[in-house]
Enzyme design. Structure first.
Site, PDB file in Angstrom:
ATOM      1  N   ASP A  49       6.927  -8.306   0.223  1.00 10.55           N
ATOM      2  CA  ASP A  49       8.264  -8.018   0.753  1.00 10.55           C
ATOM      3  C   ASP A  49       8.195  -7.562   2.215  1.00 10.55           C
ATOM      4  OD1 ASP A  49       7.264  -5.494   0.399  1.00 10.55           O
ATOM      5  OD2 ASP A  49       8.935  -4.753  -0.821  1.00 10.55           O
ATOM      6  N   GLU A 120       5.544  -1.949  -6.740  1.00 18.36           N
ATOM      7  CA  GLU A 120       5.117  -0.685  -6.141  1.00 18.36           C
ATOM      8  C   GLU A 120       5.444   0.468  -7.067  1.00 18.36           C
ATOM      9  OE1 GLU A 120       6.877  -0.153  -2.264  1.00 18.36           O
ATOM     10  OE2 GLU A 120       6.077  -2.050  -1.513  1.00 18.36           O
ATOM     11  N   GLU A 187      -2.628   1.470  -0.738  1.00 19.31           N
ATOM     12  CA  GLU A 187      -2.203   1.359   0.662  1.00 19.31           C
ATOM     13  C   GLU A 187      -2.182   2.724   1.348  1.00 19.31           C
ATOM     14  OE1 GLU A 187       1.310  -0.976   1.490  1.00 19.31           O
ATOM     15  OE2 GLU A 187       1.335  -0.337   3.603  1.00 19.31           O
TER      16      GLU A 187
HETATM   17  O1  KIV Z   1       4.420  -6.721   1.332  1.00 18.51           O
HETATM   18  C1  KIV Z   1       3.192  -6.679   1.597  1.00 18.51           C
HETATM   19  O2  KIV Z   1       2.668  -7.408   2.453  1.00 18.51           O
HETATM   20  C2  KIV Z   1       2.399  -5.720   0.823  1.00 18.51           C
HETATM   21  C3  KIV Z   1       0.997  -5.452   1.301  1.00 18.51           C
HETATM   22  C4  KIV Z   1       1.049  -4.554   2.458  1.00 18.51           C
HETATM   23  C5  KIV Z   1       0.127  -4.957   0.206  1.00 18.51           C
HETATM   24  O3  KIV Z   1       2.874  -5.163  -0.108  1.00 18.51           O
END
Ligand code: KIV
Length: 286
Positions: A49, A120, A187
């Site tokens: 996202d 997430e 992260e």
């Molecule tokens: O949206 C994304 O690119 C992510 C990465 C930073 C893991 O969630």
């Protein structure tokens, strides 16, 4: 003839980690960049996202919708011949209930063409992850800095910096493994916390700003090739400067057109002399 390419599975990822090999994951947002990532031999393409910021110009990932995710996922699924396509579920897609989580994970797979989904959150979202896994869709978890909840976290900040926050991250990671997730993104957390989590989990940990001890690493393609000019997080290594490359090409294009160097004969189409003469005669008659 198109060459047959063997699609990787979540079992290939686990096998890599069990053999002590690293896992590679890159976030891509469209067909050509996903083709580059797939052909480079990257294991997982994440349709993240973060496309809200890199491709759609939003200030954060918060406004991104399921429809926007699916629009991009569809394009990338046409390019992900070898890599596992991980489809991110955006804010609002799973937060209210497990039923929402399953419905939107199904959309991501059926409409978007993703192989698996990512969501997430830690302990609080383990029931949603578990429901999706039970419905038959593999889930990649994502803890630490979870940008969808940046208002709650107080911005894009490193997480797990004190002992109790580190303990909570470990609980979150274990809860997601227990829920049946096949891998977990860590992260922006201290490297030693990521190391402890990696040692305690069976499933692969994929770090982004989580130090060298994770089982794999994730970077966002726009960041690593210098195609995002707003800011560069500390954890990014820039492997190229596409921004300068493209800016230079655009400036040279204008110079060439202005100075008559473009287009040349090799860029132009011709008409046979007799047809041209006939055209001139017709125009003279009209
Ligand atoms: O949206 C994304 O690119 C992510 C990465 C930073 C893991 O969630």
């Amino acid at each position: 003839m198109t060459e047959t390419v063997k699609k990787l599975t979540i079992f290939d990822l686990q096998a890599k980690v069990d053999r002590g090999e690293k896992v590679f994951q890159v976030t891509a947002v469209d067909f050509p960049t996903a083709q580059l990532v797939d052909r480079a031999g990257i294991d997982c393409i994440l349709i993240g996202d973060s496309l809200g910021m890199t491709a759609l110009g939003y200030a954060s990932t918060v406004p991104v919708t399921m429809d926007e995710m699916i629009h991009h996922a569809k394009a990338i699924s046409r390019a992900a011949r070898r890599a596992i396509l991980v489809g991110d579920l955006p804010l609002g897609a799973y937060h209210a209930s497990s039923a929402d989580a399953v419905d939107n994970a199904m959309r991501m797979v059926k409409e978007g063409g993703a192989d698996v989904v990512k969501l997430e959150g830690g302990e609080d979202f383990a029931p949603m992850a578990e429901a999706v896994v039970r419905a038959g869709i593999p889930v990649m978890a994502h803890i630490g800095l979870t940008p969808q909840l940046m208002s709650k976290l107080g911005g894009f900040k490193v997480q797990g910096k004190d002992a109790s926050a580190g303990v909570q991250l470990l609980k979150d990671a274990l809860a997601m493994e227990q829920a049946g997730c096949f891998a977990i993104v860590l992260e922006a957390i201290p490297d030693r916390v990521a190391q402890l989590i990696t040692q305690r989990l069976r499933i692969p940990t994929i770090g982004i700003g989580a130090g060298p001890h994770c089982d794999g690493q994730n970077l966002v393609l726009h960041d690593m090739v210098g195609l995002f000019d707003r800011f560069t997080p500390k954890f990014v290594k820039k492997y190229g400067d596409c921004w300068s490359l493209i800016s230079k090409a655009l400036a040279e294009f204008q110079d060439d057109v202005r100075d008559g160097r473009f287009p040349q004969a090799e860029h132009s189409f011709t008409m046979k002399e007799d047809e041209y003469q006939a055209l001139l005669q017709q125009l003279a008659r009209d």
